[in-house]
Design a protein around this motif. Structure first.
Motif, mmCIF file in Angstrom:
data_model
loop_
_atom_site.group_PDB
_atom_site.id
_atom_site.type_symbol
_atom_site.label_atom_id
_atom_site.label_comp_id
_atom_site.label_asym_id
_atom_site.label_seq_id
_atom_site.Cartn_x
_atom_site.Cartn_y
_atom_site.Cartn_z
ATOM 1 N N UNK A 60 5.594 -2.224 -10.679
ATOM 2 C CA UNK A 60 6.035 -2.141 -12.070
ATOM 3 C C UNK A 60 7.560 -2.089 -12.144
ATOM 4 N N UNK A 61 8.177 -1.258 -11.324
ATOM 5 C CA UNK A 61 9.631 -1.151 -11.319
ATOM 6 C C UNK A 61 10.287 -2.439 -10.821
ATOM 7 N N UNK A 62 9.561 -3.200 -10.007
ATOM 8 C CA UNK A 62 10.133 -4.419 -9.431
ATOM 9 C C UNK A 62 9.847 -5.664 -10.252
ATOM 10 N N UNK A 63 9.196 -5.497 -11.413
ATOM 11 C CA UNK A 63 8.685 -6.655 -12.146
ATOM 12 C C UNK A 63 9.773 -7.630 -12.590
ATOM 13 N N UNK A 74 8.934 4.907 -5.645
ATOM 14 C CA UNK A 74 8.757 5.742 -6.839
ATOM 15 C C UNK A 74 8.325 7.158 -6.487
ATOM 16 N N UNK A 75 8.770 8.094 -7.308
ATOM 17 C CA UNK A 75 8.388 9.488 -7.126
ATOM 18 C C UNK A 75 8.082 10.097 -8.491
ATOM 19 N N UNK A 76 7.290 11.163 -8.498
ATOM 20 C CA UNK A 76 6.956 11.875 -9.724
ATOM 21 C C UNK A 76 7.832 13.117 -9.813
ATOM 22 N N UNK A 77 8.500 13.297 -10.948
ATOM 23 C CA UNK A 77 9.385 14.447 -11.127
ATOM 24 C C UNK A 77 8.835 15.384 -12.203
ATOM 25 N N UNK A 78 8.816 16.669 -11.907
ATOM 26 C CA UNK A 78 8.375 17.657 -12.881
ATOM 27 C C UNK A 78 6.871 17.637 -13.101
ATOM 28 N N UNK A 112 13.876 4.386 -6.921
ATOM 29 C CA UNK A 112 15.048 4.630 -6.089
ATOM 30 C C UNK A 112 16.345 4.171 -6.756
ATOM 31 N N UNK A 113 16.256 3.191 -7.681
ATOM 32 C CA UNK A 113 17.449 2.698 -8.358
ATOM 33 C C UNK A 113 17.670 3.365 -9.707
ATOM 34 N N UNK A 114 16.897 4.418 -9.995
ATOM 35 C CA UNK A 114 17.121 5.188 -11.211
ATOM 36 C C UNK A 114 16.287 4.795 -12.404
ATOM 37 N N UNK A 115 15.481 3.741 -12.312
ATOM 38 C CA UNK A 115 14.610 3.394 -13.424
ATOM 39 C C UNK A 115 13.629 4.542 -13.678
ATOM 40 N N UNK A 116 13.251 4.712 -14.948
ATOM 41 C CA UNK A 116 12.286 5.750 -15.293
ATOM 42 C C UNK A 116 11.105 5.150 -16.043
ATOM 43 N N UNK A 117 9.970 5.790 -15.898
ATOM 44 C CA UNK A 117 8.764 5.372 -16.610
ATOM 45 C C UNK A 117 7.905 6.598 -16.871
ATOM 46 N N UNK A 118 7.062 6.481 -17.862
ATOM 47 C CA UNK A 118 6.107 7.546 -18.179
ATOM 48 C C UNK A 118 4.714 7.084 -17.788
#
Length: 263
Positions: A60-63, A74-78, A112-118
């Motif tokens: 998804x981030x690489x689309x 990708x990592x999950x935060x919080x 890793x490049x700072x993109x965010x998603x929910x």
């Protein structure tokens, strides 16, 4: 205004990174819990952090070629947070109905490049599953803004106009430009807000002639697990396309919907 990319996840076997796969039987939606417990959050967190989910997130981030899939990491935060939408029962004027109801839990994903998603996680007959991935941090940003603006209030979204509010007691305050246009910068009373949404959507609820006619828009009470993410046709929607992700055991349907850029 900017466009938000949202990939509604349907249970299916994906065959390619970009392409269309025939959807197979998805896990049936079930009513979401009335309240969020520690067990609920734990189940949502487990679904969000599952290896298949992280693999799907990498693609998804690489689309758009912003980062290579194998470098996205990708990592999950919080922790997962509850996200509520305007309640059809409130619109219908049912006695004692809350202004909003829980639609899903959202987990913040970061590449890793700072993109965010929910990651939207909802309860289905197959258990807690990720049912949507949406770019940006709307859910978390408005939750924080609502807590600061009206402590203890309920943050919720009116999906028909993509507006975010916070409500507490007899007050409803706007959290974005769409909400300000609807209720004014100073907000409105709960009673006045009910009158507005009843006028706007009261004749479009399930069972109405409008709904039976199959017209676009109106009030959609579908669960996120059905692929609609619990929204009606959203103002600013710009179309849809399918995105298959190999190895994810899911069909991702991309939709563009407006996101107000704030903060």
């Amino acid at each position: 205004m900017s466009k938000r990319v949202s990939a509604a996840v349907l249970a299916a076997t994906a065959v390619a990174l970009v392409g269309v796969a025939a959807p197979q039987a998805a896990a049936a939606p079930v009513p979401q819990p009335q309240s969020v417990t520690a067990e609920t959050k734990a189940a949502a967190a487990q679904a969000a952090a599952a290896p298949d989910t992280l693999s799907t997130l990498a693609r998804f981030f690489a689309r758009e070629g912003k980062v290579a899939p194998d470098a996205a990491r990708p990592r999950i935060e919080g922790e997962a947070i509850p996200v509520s939408y305007l309640s059809p029962d409130f619109v219908a004027g049912k006695a004692g109905a809350d202004v909003a109801r829980l639609e899903y839990l959202a987990s913040r994903a970061v590449s890793s490049d700072g993109q965010q998603a929910a990651l939207w996680t909802a309860r289905t007959e197959a258990g807690w599953q990720v049912v949507n991935i949406a770019t940006g941090d709307d859910e978390f940003r408005y939750a924080q803004l609502g807590a600061a603006k009206l402590p203890g209030g309920t943050v919720f979204r009116e999906p028909q106009i993509d507006a975010w509010y916070v409500a507490e007691g007899a007050r409803v305050l706007p959290l974005d430009e769409d909400a300000e246009r609807a209720v004014g910068a100073g907000g409105t009373s709960l009673a006045a807000y009910r009158s507005r949404v009843t006028r706007a959507y009261g004749d479009k609820l399930p069972g109405s002639a409008y709904a039976k006619g199959g017209k676009a828009g109106g009030f959609d009470t579908a669960s996120p697990a059905e692929g609609s993410a619990g929204t009606a046709v959203t103002a600013g929607a710009a179309g849809a396309l399918a995105l298959g992700v190999a190895g994810s055991a899911a069909l991702l349907r991309l939709r563009l919907r407006r996101r107000t850029a704030e903060g």
